[in-house]
Write an enzyme that holds these catalytic residues in place. Structure first.
Site, PDB file in Angstrom:
ATOM      1  N   GLU A  69       6.976 -30.323  68.160  1.00  0.00           N
ATOM      2  CA  GLU A  69       6.717 -29.119  68.494  1.00  0.00           C
ATOM      3  C   GLU A  69       7.806 -28.307  66.656  1.00  0.00           C
ATOM      4  O   GLU A  69       7.423 -27.692  66.502  1.00  0.00           O
ATOM      5  CB  GLU A  69       6.846 -28.085  69.520  1.00  0.00           C
ATOM      6  CG  GLU A  69       6.017 -28.421  70.594  1.00  0.00           C
ATOM      7  CD  GLU A  69       6.422 -28.424  72.053  1.00  0.00           C
ATOM      8  OE1 GLU A  69       7.170 -27.458  72.244  1.00  0.00           O
ATOM      9  OE2 GLU A  69       5.665 -28.460  73.180  1.00  0.00           O
ATOM     10  N   HIS A  87       8.032 -20.239  76.045  1.00  0.00           N
ATOM     11  CA  HIS A  87       7.688 -22.214  76.940  1.00  0.00           C
ATOM     12  C   HIS A  87       8.651 -22.733  76.160  1.00  0.00           C
ATOM     13  O   HIS A  87       9.277 -22.216  75.380  1.00  0.00           O
ATOM     14  CB  HIS A  87       6.974 -22.183  75.325  1.00  0.00           C
ATOM     15  CG  HIS A  87       6.727 -23.376  74.759  1.00  0.00           C
ATOM     16  ND1 HIS A  87       5.485 -24.117  75.876  1.00  0.00           N
ATOM     17  CD2 HIS A  87       6.726 -23.812  74.010  1.00  0.00           C
ATOM     18  CE1 HIS A  87       5.908 -25.908  74.950  1.00  0.00           C
ATOM     19  NE2 HIS A  87       7.083 -25.400  74.248  1.00  0.00           N
ATOM     20  N   TYR A 106      -1.393 -27.233  71.791  1.00  0.00           N
ATOM     21  CA  TYR A 106      -1.486 -26.947  73.587  1.00  0.00           C
ATOM     22  C   TYR A 106      -2.881 -28.338  73.361  1.00  0.00           C
ATOM     23  O   TYR A 106      -3.895 -28.224  74.122  1.00  0.00           O
ATOM     24  CB  TYR A 106      -2.171 -25.610  73.748  1.00  0.00           C
ATOM     25  CG  TYR A 106      -1.390 -25.006  74.423  1.00  0.00           C
ATOM     26  CD1 TYR A 106       0.320 -25.824  75.313  1.00  0.00           C
ATOM     27  CD2 TYR A 106      -0.211 -23.804  74.145  1.00  0.00           C
ATOM     28  CE1 TYR A 106       0.631 -24.022  75.912  1.00  0.00           C
ATOM     29  CE2 TYR A 106       0.344 -23.164  74.444  1.00  0.00           C
ATOM     30  CZ  TYR A 106       1.245 -23.606  75.688  1.00  0.00           C
ATOM     31  OH  TYR A 106       2.489 -23.043  75.474  1.00  0.00           O
ATOM     32  N   LYS A 133       6.351 -16.330  74.123  1.00  0.00           N
ATOM     33  CA  LYS A 133       5.463 -15.589  74.421  1.00  0.00           C
ATOM     34  C   LYS A 133       4.684 -14.168  74.038  1.00  0.00           C
ATOM     35  O   LYS A 133       5.510 -13.714  73.886  1.00  0.00           O
ATOM     36  CB  LYS A 133       4.527 -15.965  75.612  1.00  0.00           C
ATOM     37  CG  LYS A 133       4.697 -18.120  75.358  1.00  0.00           C
ATOM     38  CD  LYS A 133       4.002 -18.035  76.388  1.00  0.00           C
ATOM     39  CE  LYS A 133       3.796 -19.457  76.895  1.00  0.00           C
ATOM     40  NZ  LYS A 133       3.487 -19.873  77.935  1.00  0.00           N
ATOM     41  N   ASN A 172       3.385 -16.178  81.602  1.00  0.00           N
ATOM     42  CA  ASN A 172       4.691 -16.624  81.852  1.00  0.00           C
ATOM     43  C   ASN A 172       5.630 -16.540  81.099  1.00  0.00           C
ATOM     44  O   ASN A 172       6.369 -17.327  81.550  1.00  0.00           O
ATOM     45  CB  ASN A 172       4.231 -17.643  82.751  1.00  0.00           C
ATOM     46  CG  ASN A 172       4.121 -19.155  81.672  1.00  0.00           C
ATOM     47  OD1 ASN A 172       3.642 -18.577  80.618  1.00  0.00           O
ATOM     48  ND2 ASN A 172       4.259 -20.131  82.147  1.00  0.00           N
TER      49      ASN A 172
HETATM   50  N1  UDP Z   1      -1.020 -22.636  82.247  1.00  0.00           N
HETATM   51  C1  UDP Z   1      -2.447 -21.429  82.631  1.00  0.00           C
HETATM   52  N2  UDP Z   1      -2.875 -21.701  84.166  1.00  0.00           N
HETATM   53  C2  UDP Z   1      -2.202 -23.260  84.315  1.00  0.00           C
HETATM   54  C3  UDP Z   1      -1.184 -24.064  84.007  1.00  0.00           C
HETATM   55  C4  UDP Z   1      -0.444 -23.547  83.042  1.00  0.00           C
HETATM   56  O1  UDP Z   1      -2.883 -20.763  82.212  1.00  0.00           O
HETATM   57  O2  UDP Z   1      -3.098 -23.405  85.591  1.00  0.00           O
HETATM   58  C5  UDP Z   1      -0.832 -22.632  80.671  1.00  0.00           C
HETATM   59  C6  UDP Z   1       0.921 -21.496  81.054  1.00  0.00           C
HETATM   60  O3  UDP Z   1       1.123 -20.129  79.880  1.00  0.00           O
HETATM   61  C7  UDP Z   1       1.165 -22.595  80.369  1.00  0.00           C
HETATM   62  C8  UDP Z   1       0.838 -23.738  80.151  1.00  0.00           C
HETATM   63  O4  UDP Z   1      -0.726 -23.214  80.288  1.00  0.00           O
HETATM   64  O5  UDP Z   1       3.149 -22.411  80.651  1.00  0.00           O
HETATM   65  C9  UDP Z   1       1.163 -24.302  79.619  1.00  0.00           C
HETATM   66  O6  UDP Z   1       0.862 -25.183  80.645  1.00  0.00           O
HETATM   67  P1  UDP Z   1       1.929 -25.810  81.261  1.00  0.00           P
HETATM   68  O7  UDP Z   1       1.690 -27.334  82.252  1.00  0.00           O
HETATM   69  O8  UDP Z   1       2.997 -27.454  79.741  1.00  0.00           O
HETATM   70  O9  UDP Z   1       3.057 -25.788  81.760  1.00  0.00           O
HETATM   71  P2  UDP Z   1       4.589 -25.266  81.117  1.00  0.00           P
HETATM   72  O10 UDP Z   1       5.629 -26.145  80.268  1.00  0.00           O
HETATM   73  O11 UDP Z   1       4.154 -24.098  80.216  1.00  0.00           O
HETATM   74  O12 UDP Z   1       5.852 -24.719  82.286  1.00  0.00           O
HETATM   75 MG    MG Z   2       4.756 -27.769  78.548  1.00  0.00          MG
END
Ligand code: UDP
Ligand code: MG
Length: 160
Positions: A137, A126, A60, A20, A123
Site C-alpha cells: 500500500e 484505514h 481495495y 478516509k 468508518n
Molecule cells: N466495508 C464495507 N462493508 C462491509 C465490509 C467492509 O463498506 O461489509 C468497507 C469498510 O470501509 C472497510 C473496508 O470496506 O474499512 C475494507 O474492508 P476490510 O474488511 O478490509 O476492513 P478493514 O481492514 O478496513 O477493517
Molecule cells: Mg482491510
C-alpha cells in the site's frame, strides 16, 4: 534501513494508515494523528490527497468481488484523504488495535472507530492488515521522494 553484508535489506515495519474522506470532512485529522503520535510510532510520510478512482480500485482489489465494492470505491474518492506512513516494531497490528474493529458498533470504546463512528461504510480510517500489505500500500500511495527518512530525537525515551 540496515543492510547485512550479504543478506537482504532489513527495514523497520511500516503501516499505511489513511484518514478516509469522512474523517477529513468531520475535522478528525488532528485527533487521529495525535493517537499514533502519542503511542510512539514514527511518522515517515504524510499528505492530503484526492484519490483517483483507479488507485482506490487497486488499493481495495482483494474486495472486488464483494457487493459493497462499488460503494466503497465511491466513498474513498468522495473527498480528500490523509495518507500516512507510520513506522515502528509491531506497528501494523498495533495500528489495527488503535483503529478498532471494521464495524464501528463492534469497535471498543477507546479505539478510533469505537469513539468516532457508527457504520462500516463510514468508518473513518484505514490501516494495513499485514506488514506485506503495508509495503504494498505504501508503494501504491507514495512516491519514493515523499517518504522522509529522519532521526527522531525522542526515540531513546521510547525504546531501551
Ligand atoms: N466495508 C464495507 N462493508 C462491509 C465490509 C467492509 O463498506 O461489509 C468497507 C469498510 O470501509 C472497510 C473496508 O470496506 O474499512 C475494507 O474492508 P476490510 O474488511 O478490509 O476492513 P478493514 O481492514 O478496513 O477493517
Ligand atoms: Mg482491510
Amino acid at each position: 534501513v540496515a543492510r547485512q553484508s550479504t543478506g537482504p535489506v532489513i527495514r523497520a515495519e511500516r503501516s499505511y494508515v489513511m484518514i478516509k474522506p469522512d474523517g477529513v470532512q468531520r475535522g478528525l485529522v488532528g485527533e487521529i494523528i495525535t493517537r499514533f503520535e502519542r503511542k510512539g510510532f514514527q511518522l515517515k510520510g504524510l499528505k492530503l490527497f484526492q484519490t483517483p478512482e483507479d488507485l482506490a480500485k487497486e488499493h481495495y482489489k482483494d474486495l472486488a468481488s464483494k457487493p459493497f465494492y462499488g460503494k466503497l470505491v465511491d466513498y474513498i474518492i468522495s473527498g480528500p484523504v490523509v495518507a500516512m506512513i507510520w513506522e515502528g516494531d509491531g506497528v501494523v497490528a498495533s495500528a489495527r488495535k488503535l483503529i478498532g474493529a471494521t464495524n464501528p458498533l463492534a469497535a471498543e470504546p477507546g479505539t478510533i472507530r469505537g469513539d468516532f463512528a457508527v457504520e462500516v461504510g463510514r468508518n473513518v480510517v484505514h490501516g494495513s492488515d499485514s506488514p506485506e500489505n503495508g509495503e504494498r500500500e505504501i508503494g501504491l500511495w507514495f512516491e519514493e521522494t515523499e517518504v522522509v527518512e529522519w532521526t527522531r530525537d525522542m526515540t531513546p525515551w521510547l525504546k531501551e
